[in-house]
Write a protein that holds these residues in place. Structure first.
Motif, PDB file in Angstrom:
ATOM      1  N   LEU B  45       0.859  -1.186   0.000  1.00 13.34           N
ATOM      2  CA  LEU B  45       0.000   0.000   0.000  1.00 13.34           C
ATOM      3  C   LEU B  45       0.894   1.233   0.000  1.00 13.34           C
ATOM      4  O   LEU B  45       1.707   1.411   0.908  1.00 13.34           O
ATOM      5  N   ASP B  46       0.763   2.066  -1.029  1.00 12.36           N
ATOM      6  CA  ASP B  46       1.631   3.249  -1.136  1.00 12.36           C
ATOM      7  C   ASP B  46       0.998   4.508  -0.559  1.00 12.36           C
ATOM      8  O   ASP B  46       1.687   5.408  -0.112  1.00 12.36           O
ATOM      9  N   ARG B  47      -0.298   4.627  -0.670  1.00  9.68           N
ATOM     10  CA  ARG B  47      -0.973   5.786  -0.067  1.00  9.68           C
ATOM     11  C   ARG B  47      -2.457   5.505   0.113  1.00  9.68           C
ATOM     12  O   ARG B  47      -3.003   4.616  -0.521  1.00  9.68           O
ATOM     13  N   ARG B  48      -3.090   6.251   1.015  1.00  6.89           N
ATOM     14  CA  ARG B  48      -4.509   6.045   1.287  1.00  6.89           C
ATOM     15  C   ARG B  48      -5.364   7.204   0.788  1.00  6.89           C
ATOM     16  O   ARG B  48      -6.578   7.075   0.716  1.00  6.89           O
ATOM     17  N   TRP B  49      -4.729   8.341   0.514  1.00  6.97           N
ATOM     18  CA  TRP B  49      -5.498   9.538   0.221  1.00  6.97           C
ATOM     19  C   TRP B  49      -4.834  10.302  -0.904  1.00  6.97           C
ATOM     20  O   TRP B  49      -3.613  10.379  -0.899  1.00  6.97           O
ATOM     21  N   PRO B  50      -5.543  10.776  -1.894  1.00  8.67           N
ATOM     22  CA  PRO B  50      -7.005  10.780  -2.067  1.00  8.67           C
ATOM     23  C   PRO B  50      -7.556   9.438  -2.576  1.00  8.67           C
ATOM     24  O   PRO B  50      -8.745   9.222  -2.491  1.00  8.67           O
ATOM     25  N   CYS B  51      -6.679   8.583  -3.119  1.00  7.33           N
ATOM     26  CA  CYS B  51      -7.091   7.244  -3.503  1.00  7.33           C
ATOM     27  C   CYS B  51      -6.151   6.259  -2.828  1.00  7.33           C
ATOM     28  O   CYS B  51      -5.066   6.640  -2.384  1.00  7.33           O
ATOM     29  N   TYR B  52      -6.552   4.993  -2.770  1.00  9.48           N
ATOM     30  CA  TYR B  52      -5.654   3.953  -2.289  1.00  9.48           C
ATOM     31  C   TYR B  52      -4.755   3.550  -3.447  1.00  9.48           C
ATOM     32  O   TYR B  52      -5.259   3.166  -4.503  1.00  9.48           O
ATOM     33  N   VAL B  53      -3.448   3.687  -3.263  1.00  3.81           N
ATOM     34  CA  VAL B  53      -2.523   3.312  -4.333  1.00  3.81           C
ATOM     35  C   VAL B  53      -1.802   2.037  -3.917  1.00  3.81           C
ATOM     36  O   VAL B  53      -1.203   1.965  -2.849  1.00  3.81           O
TER      37      VAL B  53
END
Lengths: 673, 79
Positions: B45-53
């Motif tokens: 998981l690379d990021r949660r915001w603004p989308c889940y990457v």
């Protein structure tokens, strides 16, 4: 989102448009360099045509092999034979209905684990398959290595390694295609499915009609997953009741959803197959591109970068360079000083009748209005826009904008997917209306179509407004105009989302690595978009020129028909608190959005039409929001329906004049200075 | 010893194994399958915001909350 029924004309029939020659189809997911491979194989002579009954473009080109020439078909990106989007539906349809003699399955060398399942499916469909392991240069660079001989022997189909973008492996691919075309029909392929699914499939197969263009066992699998097109196609040949209950029965014996069972067993098979074939790098390399990508996806850094990109590309690029410098050179220089005077004297010399002279030269002449518009206004503006758009597209930036915008767009009933048509709309709203098909649901397509028609100014308008508003009222007037249009975009989008039944679809997008675009590919894309524009959109403007000429040809009751139309528009101008003379401008707006604006501002600048800054703002906002141009309206009819196109135009008109009238009555004197 | 968690509350930047995907919402299931997010697949998981990457193999995907909600992961023990 449920599997919705679609009536886009994809019905199975004997009508196979590419029949009659030996056909080789390129198939594969998006972002694997399929188009680059198509270009490398065929050269630049692709013919792009819409697939019959759809608006999805299919490129075909002759493919010259050693001993013969065959037809190469590029299909839209597809992840699997279970389509989620229209593009995938069409890709599958080409495979099933046109039954190519050979399918070149193009995969990304870095992603075999995820992409080989489709190779299995294609073979199960009874197609002759060749695997092109593309992007091998990138994979090698990242430290991947492949034992292709092992892959070949386990997979049982020819495997060729390519790097299309660098023209590597193309000769061998051609040789392999030719050799493969000379072999007999492909052997039956057993898809690895769990036993319970196999039983369900066999039970169902009894109910299937013979001589159907889709392989029986694959068809059974598709039906088990409630594939709407397949159900419909089979039902057309069989009583649908017994079929539906057979599907129901077969599925009851399954513990889990058939799509899951199939995907899981295919994945297991692919992992077995790849054991020892792929050596992946221990650690993914952190190049410059992979360090920049997170900055673009993080709103804190991404939004300022987005604004900077939009400002540079659209304002400085399309606006200042395209609409400003280039248009000025062409319109005032080449056409104004040389071509039009020459055409004028030539036509007046050859044709003695003024009424016929006016068809070619004069205010609404084909040459002085139509052609001048095409070459002097459109060519630089639209051309520059398409060039910049292709650059953004090939660099991998567009999906990042989708990530940034998804949450905002959800509030308008859209998803990040709407970014592509909406950004393209700043170039040409007509083309963007066509491109709404990348969206999943009809509802999203309608919402986007409405927003394009209403609140997205095309490059021709942008160029004019940016230049002229800035010239008349400075940056303040320009910002007020942009703010008003953006507010309308948000409010109308939000309201339409509330009013229309349905919900937004869930959003996902692949984030390809950032790449430096290749000049050749960018130019090819730009060229193909411009060609489309000149063939599809410009003739409509020439017709508009002819229509205007015809409407000013004669008088009824002291006025030309055009004059009467202007007269009918006067109350609208008065509602906007504009002088009566502005009515003509409004009317022109329908034929050509930017022309109306140009007319108005030319009047204002020369003092022929005296307008306050507030009136200029009112006119600019109303003309921006105003009805779509003729071409866009026609595409709306084709993509949606006459009824929906009229409804959208009605909403657009009401909002444009509502907002215009409101702004005219706001106390803005202080703000405008 | 590790516990399964929904992807949306999984830690960022570490390898995770997909242990289950929601099978009830068929439309969502189809999309997750399309993205190759099947049990056994290792993701990050690379990021949660603004989308889940999510990074999956050599690819990266952005998902919205609705899709991310359909995924349960397990942290991979460092070997």
């Amino acid at each position: 989102m449920s599997a919705h029924h679609r009536d886009d004309g994809l019905h199975f029939s004997s009508h196979a448009p590419f029949e009659g020659s030996v056909r080789v189809a390129l198939v594969g997911p998006p972002n694997v360099g399929k188009s680059a491979l198509f270009n490398a194989l065929s050269g630049a002579y692709a013919a792009v045509s819409n697939y019959p009954g759809t608006t999805v473009a299919i490129s075909t080109a002759p493919l010259a092999l050693d001993r013969r020439t065959v037809k190469l078909i590029d299909t839209p990106g597809m992840y699997s034979l279970f389509p989620l989007t229209d593009e995938e539906r069409v890709a599958r349809y080409v495979l099933f209905n046109d039954t190519p003699d050979l399918v070149v399955h193009v995969v990304d060398a870095k992603n075999l684990e995820r992409q080989l399942a489709l190779t299995f499916m294609l073979r199960a469909a009874g197609l002759r398959v060749l695997l092109a392991v593309n992007m091998s240069d990138e994979a090698e660079h990242l430290g991947y290595s492949h034992d292709l001989d092992l892959l070949r022997s386990r997979l049982g189909v020819p495997v060729v390694q390519t790097a299309a973008i660098r023209n590597k492996g193309i000769v061998e691919l051609k040789r392999t295609i030719e050799a493969e075309l000379a072999t007999g029909p492909p052997a039956d392929f057993e898809l690895p499915v769990p036993p319970e699914m196999h039983r369900a499939e066999e039970a169902l197969a009894e109910h299937l009609p013979p001589a159907f263009p889709v392989h029986r066992r694959l068809l059974a699998l598709l039906l088990l997953q409630d594939d709407p097109e397949m159900l419909e196609a089979v039902a057309a040949r069989d009583s649908s009741e017994s079929l539906r209950s057979a599907v129901q029965d077969a599925r009851e014996h399954l513990r889990r959803p058939p799509s899951f069972l199939l995907a899981a067993s295919l994945r297991a098979a692919v992992i077995d197959l790849l054991d020892g074939v792929v050596t992946a790098p221990q650690k993914s390399e952190r190049g410059l591109a992979s360090r920049v990508a997170p900055l673009l996806e993080n709103p804190i850094t991404g939004l300022p970068i987005l604004l900077a990109v939009l400002y540079l590309a659209f304002y400085q690029g399309v606006g200042v360079i395209g609409a400003g410098v280039l248009v000025d050179r062409l319109e005032n220089g080449l056409f104004g000083q040389w071509l039009n005077p020459a055409a004028d004297s030539l036509v007046r010399g050859l044709l003695p009748w003024p009424w016929l002279q006016n068809l070619f030269v004069g205010d609404y002449g084909l040459i002085t209005l139509g052609l001048t518009y095409a070459i002097a206004l459109v060519l630089p503006v639209v051309g520059l826009f398409f060039l910049l758009f292709s650059l953004l597209e090939d660099s991998g930036y567009l999906p990042r904008i989708a990530v940034l915008m998804d949450r905002l767009f959800k509030r308008l009933g859209l998803s990040g997917r709407a970014v592509i048509p909406l950004v393209l709309g700043f170039g040409c709203d007509t083309m963007a209306t066509l491109v709404t098909r990348v969206q999943e649901s009809r509802r999203e397509r309608l919402l986007t179509t409405l927003l394009l028609a209403l609140a997205i100014p095309c490059s021709a308008q942008l160029g004019l407004f940016a230049g002229l508003l800035g010239g008349i009222g400075g940056a303040r007037l320009l910002l007020l105009w942009a703010a008003a249009v953006f507010l309308v975009f948000l409010v109308v989008g939000w309201a339409a989302h509330r009013i229309l039944p349905g919900t937004p679809t869930s959003f996902y997008v692949e984030l390809p690595p950032l790449r430096l675009p290749r000049t050749r590919n960018v130019l090819l894309k730009t060229w193909s978009r411009m060609r489309w524009y000149f063939l599809e959109v410009l003739p409509l403007f020439l017709w508009a020129s002819v229509a205007l000429w015809a409407l000013t040809l004669f008088e009824i009751g002291g006025r030309t028909p055009f004059g009467w139309c202007v007269q009918a528009t006067v109350p609208f101008a008065r509602w906007l608190l504009l002088p009566d003379a502005a009515a003509e401008t409004m009317l022109f707006g329908f034929f050509r959005r930017d022309y109306g604006a140009a007319n108005l501002f030319a009047g204002a600048a020369s003092g022929a039409l005296s307008l306050t800054k507030q009136q200029v703002l009112v006119a600019a906002v109303t003309l921006t929001l105003f009805v779509p141009c003729v071409a866009q309206f026609l595409v709306m009819v084709r993509e949606q329906s006459v009824r929906r196109a009229l409804a959208v135009s009605g909403v657009v008109l009401a909002v444009a004049f509502g907002v215009g009238g409101l702004i005219a009555r706001l106390p803005l004197e202080g703000l405008l200075g | 010893m590790s516990l399964s968690t929904p992807l949306v509350s999984a830690p960022i930047g570490v390898p995770l194994t997909v242990v289950a995907i929601d099978e009830v919402d068929r439309a969502r299931l189809k999309k997750l399958i399309t993205l190759g997010l099947l049990p056994g697949v290792i993701v990050r998981l690379d990021r949660r915001w603004p989308c889940y990457v999510l990074a999956v193999g050599a690819s990266r995907f952005a998902l919205d909350r609705t899709l991310a909600d359909g995924i349960v992961v397990d942290s991979v023990e460092p070997s």
